[in-house]
Design an enzyme around this catalytic site. Sequence first.
Site, PDB file in Angstrom:
ATOM      1  N   GLY A 163      -1.933  -9.726  -2.824  1.00  0.00           N
ATOM      2  CA  GLY A 163      -2.017 -11.005  -3.530  1.00  0.00           C
ATOM      3  C   GLY A 163      -0.703 -11.528  -4.075  1.00  0.00           C
ATOM      4  O   GLY A 163      -0.455 -12.734  -4.061  1.00  0.00           O
TER       5      GLY A 163
ATOM      6  N   LYS B 229      -1.610   1.511  -8.614  1.00  0.00           N
ATOM      7  CA  LYS B 229      -0.980   0.206  -8.407  1.00  0.00           C
ATOM      8  C   LYS B 229      -0.114  -0.146  -9.606  1.00  0.00           C
ATOM      9  O   LYS B 229      -0.371   0.288 -10.716  1.00  0.00           O
ATOM     10  CB  LYS B 229      -2.048  -0.863  -8.222  1.00  0.00           C
ATOM     11  CG  LYS B 229      -2.829  -0.730  -6.932  1.00  0.00           C
ATOM     12  CD  LYS B 229      -3.915  -1.791  -6.872  1.00  0.00           C
ATOM     13  CE  LYS B 229      -4.554  -1.850  -5.514  1.00  0.00           C
ATOM     14  NZ  LYS B 229      -5.370  -0.714  -5.180  1.00  0.00           N
TER      15      LYS B 229
ATOM     16  N   HIS C 298      -4.167  -5.442  -7.959  1.00  0.00           N
ATOM     17  CA  HIS C 298      -2.973  -5.777  -8.726  1.00  0.00           C
ATOM     18  C   HIS C 298      -3.269  -6.899  -9.722  1.00  0.00           C
ATOM     19  O   HIS C 298      -2.725  -6.923 -10.825  1.00  0.00           O
ATOM     20  CB  HIS C 298      -1.834  -6.188  -7.782  1.00  0.00           C
ATOM     21  CG  HIS C 298      -1.297  -5.047  -6.983  1.00  0.00           C
ATOM     22  ND1 HIS C 298      -1.770  -4.740  -5.718  1.00  0.00           N
ATOM     23  CD2 HIS C 298      -0.334  -4.148  -7.263  1.00  0.00           C
ATOM     24  CE1 HIS C 298      -1.114  -3.694  -5.259  1.00  0.00           C
ATOM     25  NE2 HIS C 298      -0.233  -3.304  -6.179  1.00  0.00           N
TER      26      HIS C 298
ATOM     27  N   SER D 114       1.792  -5.646  -2.913  1.00  0.00           N
ATOM     28  CA  SER D 114       0.531  -6.242  -3.336  1.00  0.00           C
ATOM     29  C   SER D 114       0.153  -7.308  -2.320  1.00  0.00           C
ATOM     30  O   SER D 114       0.980  -8.163  -1.992  1.00  0.00           O
ATOM     31  CB  SER D 114       0.697  -6.889  -4.718  1.00  0.00           C
ATOM     32  OG  SER D 114      -0.343  -7.802  -4.971  1.00  0.00           O
TER      33      SER D 114
END
Length: 119
Positions: free
Chosen positions: A90, A21, A47, A88
């Site tokens: 989030g 990531k 992340h 990601s």
Amino acid sequence: MAGEALSRVPDVQIDADGVFKYVLVRVRGAGALAKDVVRGHGWAEYHADLFERTAEELARHGLSCECLGGGRLSHRPEERKIHVYGYSVGFGRADHAVTTEKLKAEYPNYEITWADEGY
């Protein structure tokens, strides 16, 4: 002073190889000074783990930051290739074109590609 601290922040810090990531982070000094940096490591389960550690490190130098998004990197040093892709959950998808330009400056002898597809 903040400009000096900002200039010492590396544009790219990623693992030497593997798939992991990454986050694209805007780092701010005093006033309007800012720059975007790439952070990617295999130890991060999320992340947010990458962003939180980056924010903590920057705060020690009087700098603030915001996460612009994330994705994944596939770093294959034996082939001199890095592929930027994904997103990601989030933070949303980083601007992979910006990330690619940062990586090209750090790895000028690599083939660096990106795609919005994949996770």
